[in-house]
Design a protein around this motif. Structure first.
Motif, PDB file in Angstrom:
ATOM      1  N   LEU A 223       0.692  -1.199   0.086  1.00 31.66           N
ATOM      2  CA  LEU A 223      -0.095   0.090   0.033  1.00 31.66           C
ATOM      3  C   LEU A 223       0.942   1.206  -0.012  1.00 31.66           C
ATOM      4  CD1 LEU A 223      -2.811  -0.916   2.447  1.00 31.66           C
ATOM      5  CD2 LEU A 223      -3.037  -0.594   0.047  1.00 31.66           C
ATOM      6  N   ARG A 224       1.890   1.381   0.666  1.00 32.18           N
ATOM      7  CA  ARG A 224       2.923   2.393   1.049  1.00 32.18           C
ATOM      8  C   ARG A 224       3.397   2.513  -0.435  1.00 32.18           C
ATOM      9  NH1 ARG A 224       5.248   0.712   4.657  1.00 32.18           N
ATOM     10  NH2 ARG A 224       7.188  -0.076   3.991  1.00 32.18           N
ATOM     11  N   LEU A 225       3.957   1.543  -1.198  1.00 30.68           N
ATOM     12  CA  LEU A 225       4.361   1.807  -2.830  1.00 30.68           C
ATOM     13  C   LEU A 225       3.403   2.500  -3.579  1.00 30.68           C
ATOM     14  CD1 LEU A 225       6.712  -1.708  -2.876  1.00 30.68           C
ATOM     15  CD2 LEU A 225       7.599   0.587  -2.749  1.00 30.68           C
ATOM     16  N   ILE A 226       2.176   1.851  -3.454  1.00 31.00           N
ATOM     17  CA  ILE A 226       1.016   2.344  -4.234  1.00 31.00           C
ATOM     18  C   ILE A 226       0.714   3.763  -4.170  1.00 31.00           C
ATOM     19  CG2 ILE A 226      -1.299   2.242  -4.842  1.00 31.00           C
ATOM     20  CD1 ILE A 226      -1.183  -0.810  -4.303  1.00 31.00           C
ATOM     21  N   GLU A 228       3.066   5.992  -2.885  1.00 33.29           N
ATOM     22  CA  GLU A 228       4.057   6.747  -3.498  1.00 33.29           C
ATOM     23  C   GLU A 228       4.026   6.678  -4.876  1.00 33.29           C
ATOM     24  OE1 GLU A 228       7.398   4.750  -2.046  1.00 33.29           O
ATOM     25  OE2 GLU A 228       7.224   5.279   0.065  1.00 33.29           O
ATOM     26  N   SER A 229       3.696   5.673  -5.510  1.00 36.03           N
ATOM     27  CA  SER A 229       3.420   5.757  -6.947  1.00 36.03           C
ATOM     28  C   SER A 229       2.269   6.918  -7.328  1.00 36.03           C
ATOM     29  CB  SER A 229       3.200   4.382  -7.517  1.00 36.03           C
ATOM     30  OG  SER A 229       2.997   4.338  -8.967  1.00 36.03           O
ATOM     31  N   LEU A 230       1.280   6.685  -6.619  1.00 39.54           N
ATOM     32  CA  LEU A 230      -0.005   7.581  -7.037  1.00 39.54           C
ATOM     33  C   LEU A 230       0.423   9.112  -6.775  1.00 39.54           C
ATOM     34  CD1 LEU A 230      -2.835   5.458  -5.310  1.00 39.54           C
ATOM     35  CD2 LEU A 230      -2.544   6.083  -7.807  1.00 39.54           C
ATOM     36  N   ALA A 231       1.228   9.353  -5.682  1.00 40.66           N
ATOM     37  CA  ALA A 231       1.777  10.621  -5.220  1.00 40.66           C
ATOM     38  C   ALA A 231       2.412  11.579  -6.355  1.00 40.66           C
ATOM     39  CB  ALA A 231       2.460  10.696  -4.010  1.00 40.66           C
ATOM     40  N   VAL A 232       3.345  10.504  -7.129  1.00 36.00           N
ATOM     41  CA  VAL A 232       4.044  10.901  -8.164  1.00 36.00           C
ATOM     42  C   VAL A 232       3.373  11.162  -9.311  1.00 36.00           C
ATOM     43  CG1 VAL A 232       6.025  10.162  -9.882  1.00 36.00           C
ATOM     44  CG2 VAL A 232       6.276   9.604  -7.417  1.00 36.00           C
ATOM     45  N   LEU A 233       2.470  10.363  -9.549  1.00 39.76           N
ATOM     46  CA  LEU A 233       1.447  10.503 -10.806  1.00 39.76           C
ATOM     47  C   LEU A 233       0.704  11.631 -10.613  1.00 39.76           C
ATOM     48  CD1 LEU A 233       0.562   9.428 -13.390  1.00 39.76           C
ATOM     49  CD2 LEU A 233      -0.835   7.828 -12.255  1.00 39.76           C
TER      50      LEU A 233
END
Length: 255
Positions: A223-226, A228-233
């Motif tokens: 969930l943390r990786l997701i 982080e990825s969503l934050a970048v996107l």
């Protein structure tokens, strides 16, 4: 006449001593229930008190015989003196045996009460384990919450063996003497069975909680990786919008 009266007193006292010995010391006693044991303790206490009260009568007989002997000719008092010595010896032996048996039975009764006390304490602890196992049966939450439940269970399981050792020793002491053996064996079998079952359940629950913590940690990581990825996107998309970039102008994944 005085000799006859003294001999009668001596004889009656001898009869009482013999009867007390037969009733309280010579019979074979079996204690199969706590009520029987408690009744025996109370009976022996009464017998001991009664024997102590007879000391006054023994002293009166002793004084009477000695007073008679002091005035009577030697030929008349030799047999009486011998009877008195036998009486005093028998009475003292009876008191000693009654005191000894009463003390032993009181210790046995105290041992039984102590065993019940330890069993009660251990069963209360087992009740706590049972409640804890139910509370952690279908636990929901993240790794931290599950970890707290595991710590709580492990803390509860760090229970000293002292009480269980005491139960074993007290039970052995009583059953070796054939006292309440059937009842004690029944209680011990029930307690030990419950103890083993809950111990096994607790070990299984500990392993299950450890696995749940591992799964929750992996889920948290994913969930943390997701996130982080969503934050970048989200940052990229916000920048595109700010620059009024058309969707057709950005990479496929951004579209």
């Amino acid at each position: 006449d005085k000799t006859v009266s003294l001999r009668k007193d001596l004889s009656e006292m001898h009869e009482w001593i013999t009867q007390a010995e037969e009733e309280y010391l010579e019979r074979d006693f079996e204690y199969k229930t706590p009520d029987e044991l408690q009744k025996a303790v109370e009976e022996l206490k009464r017998a001991k008190e009664e024997a102590t009260q007879k000391e006054v009568k023994v002293k009166l007989i002793t004084d009477s015989v000695n007073s008679f002997i002091a005035k009577a000719p030697p030929a008349a008092h030799e047999a009486l003196k011998k009877e008195l010595d036998v009486l005093i010896t028998s009475y003292q032996r009876l008191c000693s045996r009654l005191n000894g048996k009463c003390k032993t039975l009181e210790e046995v009764w105290a041992c039984w009460r102590e065993l019940l006390s330890y069993l009660d304490a251990e069963n209360k602890w087992l009740n706590e384990i049972e409640l804890k196992l139910k509370a952690t049966e279908n636990i929901q939450g993240g790794a931290e919450e599950i970890s707290e439940s595991l710590d709580s269970l492990e803390h509860l399981m760090r229970h000293p063996e002292d009480n269980r050792n005491q139960i074993r020793e007290l039970a052995q002491t009583l059953t070796d003497g054939g006292i309440l053996d059937e009842l004690i064996n029944e209680k011990l079998e029930k307690f030990n069975t419950r103890w083993e079952e809950l111990q096994q359940q607790a070990v299984r629950r500990q392993k299950s909680l450890e696995q749940s913590i591992q799964s929750a940690q992996e889920t948290d990581k994913t969930l943390r990786l997701i996130q982080e990825s969503l934050a970048v996107l989200d940052k990229q998309l916000t920048a595109y919008i700010a620059d009024r970039v058309d969707a057709a102008q950005v990479p496929q994944e951004a579209q």
